[in-house]
Design a protein around this motif. Structure first.
Motif, PDB file in Angstrom:
ATOM      1  N   VAL A 306       6.642  -5.963   1.210  1.00 10.72           N
ATOM      2  CA  VAL A 306       5.418  -5.854   0.396  1.00 10.72           C
ATOM      3  C   VAL A 306       4.193  -5.752   1.302  1.00 10.72           C
ATOM      4  N   GLN A 307       4.271  -6.383   2.479  1.00  7.18           N
ATOM      5  CA  GLN A 307       3.137  -6.274   3.407  1.00  7.18           C
ATOM      6  C   GLN A 307       3.006  -4.845   3.946  1.00  7.18           C
ATOM      7  N   ARG A 308       4.151  -4.177   4.101  1.00 13.86           N
ATOM      8  CA  ARG A 308       4.073  -2.769   4.546  1.00 13.86           C
ATOM      9  C   ARG A 308       3.411  -1.909   3.461  1.00 13.86           C
ATOM     10  N   VAL A 309       3.725  -2.220   2.217  1.00 10.95           N
ATOM     11  CA  VAL A 309       3.085  -1.468   1.123  1.00 10.95           C
ATOM     12  C   VAL A 309       1.575  -1.736   1.125  1.00 10.95           C
ATOM     13  N   GLU A 310       1.193  -2.995   1.341  1.00  7.99           N
ATOM     14  CA  GLU A 310      -0.251  -3.305   1.440  1.00  7.99           C
ATOM     15  C   GLU A 310      -0.894  -2.484   2.548  1.00  7.99           C
ATOM     16  N   GLN A 311      -0.222  -2.490   3.713  1.00  2.60           N
ATOM     17  CA  GLN A 311      -0.812  -1.769   4.857  1.00  2.60           C
ATOM     18  C   GLN A 311      -0.902  -0.280   4.586  1.00  2.60           C
ATOM     19  N   VAL A 316      -6.883  -4.404   4.974  1.00  9.22           N
ATOM     20  CA  VAL A 316      -7.313  -5.092   6.196  1.00  9.22           C
ATOM     21  C   VAL A 316      -7.682  -6.522   5.814  1.00  9.22           C
ATOM     22  N   ARG A 317      -7.375  -7.445   6.713  1.00 12.70           N
ATOM     23  CA  ARG A 317      -7.668  -8.853   6.439  1.00 12.70           C
ATOM     24  C   ARG A 317      -8.895  -9.255   7.245  1.00 12.70           C
ATOM     25  N   LEU A 318     -10.042  -9.237   6.602  1.00 15.80           N
ATOM     26  CA  LEU A 318     -11.271  -9.588   7.307  1.00 15.80           C
ATOM     27  C   LEU A 318     -11.644 -11.039   7.048  1.00 15.80           C
ATOM     28  N   ASP A 327      -3.442  -6.055  -2.680  1.00 15.94           N
ATOM     29  CA  ASP A 327      -2.797  -7.317  -2.327  1.00 15.94           C
ATOM     30  C   ASP A 327      -1.486  -7.376  -3.087  1.00 15.94           C
ATOM     31  N   VAL A 328      -0.421  -7.717  -2.394  1.00 14.79           N
ATOM     32  CA  VAL A 328       0.863  -7.913  -3.075  1.00 14.79           C
ATOM     33  C   VAL A 328       1.387  -9.283  -2.658  1.00 14.79           C
ATOM     34  N   ASP A 329       1.583 -10.155  -3.603  1.00 10.37           N
ATOM     35  CA  ASP A 329       2.119 -11.484  -3.319  1.00 10.37           C
ATOM     36  C   ASP A 329       3.508 -11.618  -3.916  1.00 10.37           C
ATOM     37  N   VAL A 330       4.358 -12.349  -3.217  1.00 11.23           N
ATOM     38  CA  VAL A 330       5.664 -12.702  -3.777  1.00 11.23           C
ATOM     39  C   VAL A 330       5.443 -13.992  -4.562  1.00 11.23           C
ATOM     40  N   ASP A 341       6.229 -21.566   7.623  1.00  8.36           N
ATOM     41  CA  ASP A 341       4.920 -21.198   8.174  1.00  8.36           C
ATOM     42  C   ASP A 341       4.381 -19.900   7.588  1.00  8.36           C
ATOM     43  N   ASP A 342       5.248 -18.944   7.370  1.00  6.03           N
ATOM     44  CA  ASP A 342       4.767 -17.626   6.949  1.00  6.03           C
ATOM     45  C   ASP A 342       5.101 -17.301   5.498  1.00  6.03           C
ATOM     46  N   LEU A 343       5.908 -18.099   4.854  1.00  9.14           N
ATOM     47  CA  LEU A 343       6.307 -17.761   3.479  1.00  9.14           C
ATOM     48  C   LEU A 343       6.533 -19.019   2.666  1.00  9.14           C
ATOM     49  N   GLU A 344       5.826 -19.082   1.545  1.00 13.16           N
ATOM     50  CA  GLU A 344       6.037 -20.186   0.603  1.00 13.16           C
ATOM     51  C   GLU A 344       6.498 -19.623  -0.717  1.00 13.16           C
ATOM     52  N   LEU A 345       7.481 -20.282  -1.284  1.00 15.32           N
ATOM     53  CA  LEU A 345       8.004 -19.858  -2.581  1.00 15.32           C
ATOM     54  C   LEU A 345       8.139 -21.052  -3.515  1.00 15.32           C
ATOM     55  N   PRO A 348       2.115 -20.467  -3.360  1.00 18.19           N
ATOM     56  CA  PRO A 348       1.536 -21.802  -3.531  1.00 18.19           C
ATOM     57  C   PRO A 348       0.372 -21.897  -4.513  1.00 18.19           C
ATOM     58  N   ARG A 349      -0.270 -20.786  -4.806  1.00 17.43           N
ATOM     59  CA  ARG A 349      -1.406 -20.859  -5.734  1.00 17.43           C
ATOM     60  C   ARG A 349      -1.132 -20.181  -7.078  1.00 17.43           C
ATOM     61  N   ALA A 350       0.082 -19.691  -7.251  1.00 24.56           N
ATOM     62  CA  ALA A 350       0.358 -18.954  -8.495  1.00 24.56           C
ATOM     63  C   ALA A 350       0.162 -19.827  -9.735  1.00 24.56           C
TER      64      ALA A 350
HETATM   65  N1  LIG Z   1       4.713 -16.124  -1.456  1.00 24.67           N
HETATM   66  C1  LIG Z   1       3.926 -15.454  -0.591  1.00 24.67           C
HETATM   67  N2  LIG Z   1       3.541 -14.190  -0.852  1.00 24.67           N
HETATM   68  C2  LIG Z   1       2.731 -13.525   0.022  1.00 24.67           C
HETATM   69  N3  LIG Z   1       2.258 -14.036   1.164  1.00 24.67           N
HETATM   70  C3  LIG Z   1       2.617 -15.299   1.474  1.00 24.67           C
HETATM   71  C4  LIG Z   1       3.454 -16.061   0.597  1.00 24.67           C
HETATM   72  N4  LIG Z   1       3.639 -17.294   1.167  1.00 24.67           N
HETATM   73  C5  LIG Z   1       2.968 -17.288   2.301  1.00 24.67           C
HETATM   74  N5  LIG Z   1       2.355 -16.103   2.514  1.00 24.67           N
HETATM   75  C6  LIG Z   1       1.550 -15.813   3.693  1.00 24.67           C
HETATM   76  O1  LIG Z   1       0.202 -15.736   3.320  1.00 24.67           O
HETATM   77  C7  LIG Z   1      -0.429 -14.962   4.325  1.00 24.67           C
HETATM   78  C8  LIG Z   1      -1.773 -14.491   3.825  1.00 24.67           C
HETATM   79  O2  LIG Z   1      -1.552 -13.572   2.778  1.00 24.67           O
HETATM   80  P1  LIG Z   1      -2.761 -12.769   2.164  1.00 24.67           P
HETATM   81  O3  LIG Z   1      -3.604 -12.214   3.258  1.00 24.67           O
HETATM   82  O4  LIG Z   1      -2.186 -11.821   1.175  1.00 24.67           O
HETATM   83  O5  LIG Z   1      -3.555 -13.945   1.469  1.00 24.67           O
HETATM   84  P2  LIG Z   1      -4.623 -13.803   0.380  1.00 24.67           P
HETATM   85  O6  LIG Z   1      -4.115 -12.801  -0.616  1.00 24.67           O
HETATM   86  O7  LIG Z   1      -5.961 -13.549   0.967  1.00 24.67           O
HETATM   87  O8  LIG Z   1      -4.662 -15.225  -0.285  1.00 24.67           O
HETATM   88  P3  LIG Z   1      -3.592 -15.899  -1.226  1.00 24.67           P
HETATM   89  O9  LIG Z   1      -2.431 -16.256  -0.336  1.00 24.67           O
HETATM   90  O10 LIG Z   1      -4.331 -17.085  -1.745  1.00 24.67           O
HETATM   91  O11 LIG Z   1      -3.215 -14.908  -2.282  1.00 24.67           O
HETATM   92  C9  LIG Z   1       0.532 -13.852   4.607  1.00 24.67           C
HETATM   93  O12 LIG Z   1       0.410 -13.383   5.923  1.00 24.67           O
HETATM   94  C10 LIG Z   1       1.888 -14.482   4.364  1.00 24.67           C
HETATM   95  O13 LIG Z   1       2.567 -14.770   5.570  1.00 24.67           O
END
Ligand SMILES: Nc1ncnc2c1ncn2[C@@H]1O[C@H](COP(=O)(O)OP(=O)(O)OP(=O)(O)O)[C@@H](O)[C@H]1O
Ligand SMILES: Nc1nc2c(c(=O)[nH]1)N=C(CO)CN2
Length: 413
Positions: A306-311, A316-318, A327-330, A341-345, A348-350
């Motif tokens: 999904v991050q590749r689709v975003e890119q 860009v993350r400023l 923005d694509v969130d899982v 560290d990099d993925l929460e399921l 966390p804010r859904a």
């Molecule tokens: N379930 C998840 N889905 C997408 N990203 C996640 C998830 N859990 C952790 N992350 C991490 O969150 C990091 C930041 O993601 P992103 O830049 O999309 O945040 P954001 O959209 O600005 O804020 P938010 O996370 O509150 O939606 C990503 O690099 C990814 O590693």
């Protein structure tokens, strides 16, 4: 109208503003002659609200201005032709619910001259809508200006059991197969262990020395259960959002891009919501939608996909929560609960984001968000702090030839 009262959280009937018999010539209908000649449509609207704040301050701004409501209803009747009076009723409901004080609305659309080949008095479509069972369409024509950020009345999910979708989900299937993890498991930190890796030629554990001999290996390859592919396809929920550029077109393309990811299938797409930005700097409204899918990818593979689709859409993350092209969130991966560290399921804010929960509840009214803070999605949507910011939902946004929601203008929202 035949609907009963809508109750406040204490179980008392809410007050009502009733507007009946608004009539106008419209061009709704499936027949050519209806589109061409037009006919009379009549609307009745009952807005359910607490009128005491308005009465206390004798303040028009704290209630629904019936003159403006009548004009808006008439504008829908005379506005963009729809095939169905069901659609007209939803548009009127959307107009009424745009008022922050409106908790629920009953709409009846009459078509007394409908082309019915036997004698009849009237034909009416009557709907009740509220902030959980939201109208699935945008009103035709221009958007009504977004409501002022007045405090919303308390939500009434428990108070109107006759109308609000049952907050209790259908029983979950006993064996919601979680092929990845036997039980919902909480991984509190990156759980380092070697796992069989599908990409390794022998399928065995991926090791740091698997890297090209000439490459400089700077980091230890760390894997955990979130790198493991499931034994069977897993249901996933993805949230997409955009508020820069041609947002609706980007989201349409993102749906196609995600569906094209090998190992990911998009099964359902929610209505498109226009939502006020939550957090971050002052920025335009977002367009948001939720996709239900099925995947054979490991959770982290899915995140990277999904991050590749975003890119691919110039993400860009400023700054945190800043405006973005895509923005694509899982949001959820089966019933997996994990924090690394990099993925929460789940995400966390859904659980506190109406801009995710409301479209999700529309596409799956019985959905349940797993994990701590989870629960029935429709009920979470009804109490999420940003619920008043969910302005419109458009049903046909994927297929409609025109932009169903005007792209947010910079600074608007
Ligand atoms: N379930 C998840 N889905 C997408 N990203 C996640 C998830 N859990 C952790 N992350 C991490 O969150 C990091 C930041 O993601 P992103 O830049 O999309 O945040 P954001 O959209 O600005 O804020 P938010 O996370 O509150 O939606 C990503 O690099 C990814 O590693
Ligand atoms: N309305 C809305 N607000 C947001 C959104 C979003 O998609 N919609 N995404 C954010 C970070 O992911 C932060 N704030």
């Amino acid at each position: 109208m035949t609907h009963g009262p809508v109750l406040d959280p204490a179980g008392r009937p809410l007050d009502q503003i009733r507007l009946t018999g608004v009539s106008a010539t419209g061009h709704h209908g499936v027949f050519d002659h209806e589109r061409r000649d037009g006919q009379t449509f009549v609307a009745d609207v009952v807005v359910h609200l607490d009128t005491r704040p308005a009465a206390r301050g004798d303040a028009l701004a704290a209630t629904v201005h019936y003159g403006e409501l009548a004009q808006a209803v008439s504008d829908v009747l005379t506005g963009s032709p729809a095939d169905l009076i069901e659609t007209v009723a939803e548009r009127i409901a959307a107009v009424a619910l745009a008022h922050p004080a409106a908790v629920a609305v009953d709409v009846a659309v009459h078509k007394p001259s409908a082309p019915i080949p036997v004698p009849f008095d009237d034909v009416v479509v009557a709907v009740r809508r509220d902030r959980v069972l939201a109208p699935p369409v945008v009103p035709a024509g221009d958007l009504v200006p977004p409501p002022e950020a007045d405090p919303l009345p308390e939500p009434v999910p428990d108070a109107a059991p006759q109308t609000v979708p049952d907050p209790l989900p259908d029983p979950l299937p006993d064996a919601l197969p979680d092929p990845l993890l036997p039980e919902p498991v909480t991984l509190v930190a990156t759980d380092v262990h070697a796992v069989d890796h599908p990409d390794r030629p022998d399928g065995g554990p991926l090791r740091a020395d698997d890297a090209d001999d000439d490459a400089v290996v700077e980091a230890e390859v760390v894997e955990d259960a979130l790198d493991r592919r499931p034994a069977e396809p897993v249901d996933v929920v993805l949230a997409i959002g955009a508020n820069l550029g041609a947002a609706q077109e980007t989201l349409r393309q993102a749906v196609a891009d995600l569906d094209a990811v090998p190992g990911l299938e998009v099964l359902e797409v929610s209505p498109l919501a226009r939502t006020a930005a939550v957090g971050g700097p002052e920025q335009p409204d977002y367009l948001n939608a939720v996709l239900l899918g099925r995947t054979t990818l490991a959770p982290r593979e899915l995140l990277h996909a999904v991050q590749r689709v975003e890119q691919g859409h110039g993400r860009v993350r400023l700054e945190r929560w800043g405006p973005r092209t895509l923005d694509v969130d899982v949001v959820a991966y089966g019933t997996v609960v994990a924090a690394t560290d990099d993925l929460e399921l789940p995400h966390p804010r859904a659980h506190q984001r109406a801009f995710v929960l409301a479209p999700w509840a529309q596409v799956d009214p019985h959905a349940v968000l797993p994990g701590l803070g989870g629960g029935p999605v429709a009920a979470l949507a009804a109490t999420a702090p940003d619920r008043a910011g969910v302005r419109w939902m458009a049903l046909d946004w994927l297929t409609s030839p025109v932009t169903v929601v005007p792209p947010p203008a910079p600074g608007e929202g």
